[in-house]
Design a protein around this motif. Structure first.
Motif, PDB file in Angstrom:
ATOM      1  N   SER A  44       0.838  -1.205   0.000  1.00 42.54           N
ATOM      2  CA  SER A  44       0.000   0.000   0.000  1.00 42.54           C
ATOM      3  C   SER A  44       0.865   1.243   0.000  1.00 42.54           C
ATOM      4  N   LEU A  87      -4.772   4.697  -6.022  1.00 40.11           N
ATOM      5  CA  LEU A  87      -5.682   4.535  -4.882  1.00 40.11           C
ATOM      6  C   LEU A  87      -6.521   3.261  -4.966  1.00 40.11           C
ATOM      7  N   HIS A  88      -6.792   2.833  -6.185  1.00 43.24           N
ATOM      8  CA  HIS A  88      -7.587   1.607  -6.331  1.00 43.24           C
ATOM      9  C   HIS A  88      -6.847   0.404  -5.762  1.00 43.24           C
ATOM     10  N   GLU A  89      -5.539   0.292  -6.103  1.00 40.96           N
ATOM     11  CA  GLU A  89      -4.719  -0.808  -5.568  1.00 40.96           C
ATOM     12  C   GLU A  89      -4.632  -0.713  -4.053  1.00 40.96           C
ATOM     13  N   VAL A  90      -4.475   0.536  -3.560  1.00 41.16           N
ATOM     14  CA  VAL A  90      -4.381   0.730  -2.105  1.00 41.16           C
ATOM     15  C   VAL A  90      -5.653   0.216  -1.436  1.00 41.16           C
ATOM     16  N   GLU A  91      -6.796   0.535  -2.032  1.00 40.92           N
ATOM     17  CA  GLU A  91      -8.077   0.115  -1.463  1.00 40.92           C
ATOM     18  C   GLU A  91      -8.165  -1.415  -1.370  1.00 40.92           C
ATOM     19  N   LEU A  92      -7.711  -2.084  -2.468  1.00 29.67           N
ATOM     20  CA  LEU A  92      -7.735  -3.550  -2.472  1.00 29.67           C
ATOM     21  C   LEU A  92      -6.823  -4.114  -1.393  1.00 29.67           C
ATOM     22  N   ILE A 114      -5.859  -2.652   1.399  1.00 31.81           N
ATOM     23  CA  ILE A 114      -6.426  -2.405   2.745  1.00 31.81           C
ATOM     24  C   ILE A 114      -7.551  -3.404   3.041  1.00 31.81           C
ATOM     25  N   GLU A 115      -8.334  -3.742   2.012  1.00 28.01           N
ATOM     26  CA  GLU A 115      -9.403  -4.744   2.183  1.00 28.01           C
ATOM     27  C   GLU A 115      -8.801  -6.079   2.638  1.00 28.01           C
TER      28      GLU A 115
END
Ligand code: ADP
Length: 628
Positions: A420, A431-436, A438-439
């Protein structure tokens, strides 16, 4: 007044006993005057089958049976019966039946005499007139009779009296009768007789009569004074019944009663009878002790409820309402709160028994289980301690795999965290990769958290607490801890969990311990297997008692032959580092839940352990019973 002035029939009418004679079919051709006085019925209403109406219906059959058998049975028959007086109250009489053979045609007839067992003072026989109206062979009447002057001087005894005592009238005359009384009873008998003479009242006494030569027998003697209009005694009339057999039966009964009382005292078990139609109770001595009442107290439902713990009064009262309305078996446990604050745990068992045709009564026992329950509790605590100790030991064994189970998501969290950061540090943060990422971090954190929560629950030493739970959820939670062991042993897990199963009252931690024990055993049994799939199936299904069945099935070594029960004994193990406590503790836990656990080898490879758990039950339980 001399005896000669009265015919024998005067005496028959004057003796304080019911006398009658008739045919074996029970029809009377003679009843004495005492019958009419006692029952308040006319002579014509008593003759023939009329006297039957004065007997208690439950007793009449026995009397008629005895009369019917008089031909076959030459011996006299004695029995206690209830006779209804002029005010419709029942009195207990002792009947003595004798047989007479008519010299003319050889046919049989009966003579019967009945004496009231507890003589009452209400003067049934008082002040009767003498009406000689019949001639009869009553000297052979099966009751001993005597008559005495007003001053107590005996001047008549009948044949039966002489037969019984061996004393002819000449020797019995005056005070001669005293030699027919057992020396130990003489004082009491003469004192009782003197008292009657002084008080001019009717009375009865018991003593042994006979002779040293022929032996003594217990007799019941009743005396009645015949008085003139001014109340002065003219003469005494008496009847004596041989009650030796009754007395012996009574002594035996008393002895048995004593044994029963001792046995009830020792086992802390009281017994009772309950008549639902009248609400009447009858209690044994131990019942009074358990409920803390004086034996003189009249037992009643109110008294039972007065001692019942406030929280249990409702269910006990409801139970009595229902068993009064309908036949039921009773098995109920509840608490008593004694006046000194002591709490007793009571178990009541009762069963309906037939009584007078369609009616029924309850016969029951009440057991004081306070001490037994306290011992049960101590045992349960000891088991809980042991279960806790073995749980800790199991967790110790599982530590390596559990550590792996926790460290794996932690490592993943670290990796995803680093990734992340990298996505964020880009010139254009993705940010999309970061969101994944963090999930994924959240998912792994939840997994690690679940394992730790489960671990802490099992390590905690909770006081046993049951709650309604789903067995499938318990199994899924237990798998969180057992999973890594399965992975290490290369075991494939198949969860075959039925839907729609009833919830069950469970100690969740204890039940997870059972599942972990069974699953780790299965996994260990397959760890050395090569050449076939190492499959472990955990299956749940509804059992045939509306409870739940859990089957843990493996494809391992199988149980050593004939050892299917030995494995459940404490410390039995075939493993180098085994404790041999897993199955034993599991059985204790399952049985404390009212369930059963057993093991068997599969037809092919491996083994299975089966657990049956019952559905939910109330704390205060009573079952429907079968009629009769
Ligand atoms: P431990 O696992 O410490 O030996 P347990 O009481 O759990 O104690 O088991 C007792 C013994 O029963 C084991 O040592 C093993 O011999 C046998 N056993 C238990 N489960 C299985 C199984 N699934 N397959 C074969 N044997 C088993």
């Amino acid at each position: 007044m001399a005896l000669e002035e009265h015919s024998l029939i005067h005496i028959l009418d004057a003796v304080p006993a019911l006398l009658w004679s008739g045919r074996p079919d029970g029809r009377a051709d003679y009843v004495n005057r005492s019958w009419t006085i006692f029952t308040g019925r006319e002579h014509r209403d008593l003759i023939g089958a009329g006297w039957h109406n004065a007997l208690h219906p439950d007793d009449l059959r026995r009397v008629l049976d005895a009369l019917g058998q008089i031909d076959r049975n030459a011996r006299d028959r004695q029995m206690a019966v209830r006779v209804r007086d002029s005010l419709a109250r029942y009195h207990v009489f002792l009947i003595d039946i004798g047989k007479n053979v008519e010299p003319r045609d050889g046919s049989s007839s009966f003579y019967a005499a009945a004496i009231e067992m507890c003589n009452s003072d209400d003067g049934h026989y008082a002040n009767r007139a003498l009406e000689p109206d019949r001639d009869s062979p009553w000297t052979r009447i099966p009751v001993m009779m005597w008559s005495a002057r007003a001053d107590g001087y005996l001047d008549f005894v009948n044949e039966r009296w002489t037969q019984h005592t061996g004393l002819p009238l000449d020797e019995a005359r005056g005070a001669g009768w005293q030699s027919a009384i057992h020396p130990d009873d003489l004082n009491t008998a003469t004192r009782a007789w003197r008292k009657l003479i002084e008080s001019h009242t009717e009375g009865a006494s018991e003593c042994r009569m006979g002779s040293t030569e022929h032996g003594y027998r217990w007799s019941l003697s009743v005396a009645h004074p015949l008085c003139d209009d001014s109340g002065s005694v003219i003469r005494w009339y008496g009847a004596v019944l041989d009650i030796d057999d009754c007395k012996r039966a009574e002594d035996k009964l008393r002895l048995n009663q004593d044994y029963l009382n001792d046995a009830q005292r020792l086992t802390q078990t009281g017994s009772f009878a309950f008549d639902p139609s009248s609400g009447a109770f009858c209690w044994s001595r131990e019942m009074y002790r358990i409920y803390g009442y004086e034996p003189s107290t009249q037992p009643s439902l109110e008294r039972i409820l007065a001692r019942t713990h406030r929280e249990d009064v409702g269910s006990v009262a409801r139970m009595f309402d229902q068993i009064a309305a309908e036949r039921h078996d009773v098995d109920i446990e509840y608490r008593l709160l004694m006046p000194d604050g002591e709490i007793k745990q009571i178990r009541m068992l009762a069963h309906p028994v037939d009584h007078r045709g369609s009616q029924y009564r309850y016969a029951g026992t009440v057991i004081d289980v306070t001490e037994a329950r306290a011992a049960d509790r101590r045992l349960q605590e000891a088991h809980a301690d042991l279960a806790h100790a073995t749980r800790i030991a199991t967790l110790g064994e599982l530590t390596a795999s559990i550590a792996h189970e926790v460290s794996q998501p932690l490592t993943a969290i670290e990796t995803n965290g680093a990734a992340s950061l990298r996505w964020l540090q880009r010139d254009t943060p993705d940010l999309h990769e970061v969101e994944l990422a963090i999930e994924r971090i959240r998912r792994d954190a939840r997994r690690a958290n679940d394992v730790i929560r489960q671990l802490r629950a099992l390590a905690r030493k909770d006081v046993s607490a049951r709650k309604s739970a789903s067995i499938n959820a318990v199994i899924r939670d237990a798998m969180l801890l057992a999973r890594s062991q399965l992975i290490r042993d290369h075991v494939t897990l198949v969860l075959d969990l039925a839907t729609g199963l009833p919830r069950i009252d469970l100690d969740v931690v204890q039940m997870q311990q059972v599942i972990i024990n069974l699953v780790t055993n299965a996994s260990q049994a397959m760890s050395g297997i090569v050449g076939r799939a190492r499959t472990l199936t955990v299956r749940t299904l509804l059992n045939d008692r509306d409870g739940v069945r859990v089957i843990v099935r493996d494809a391992g070594t199988g149980f050593p032959d004939d050892h299917n029960e030995t494995m459940f004994t404490p410390f039995f193990t075939t493993k180098p580092n085994g404790m041999g406590m897993g199955l034993s503790i599991s059985r204790t836990i399952i049985e404390s839940h009212g369930g059963t656990i057993w093991a068997l080898n599969n037809a092919g490879h491996g083994a299975q352990v089966i657990v049956d758990l019952p559905g939910q039950e109330d704390r205060v339980v009573w079952r429907d019973g079968q009629a009769g």
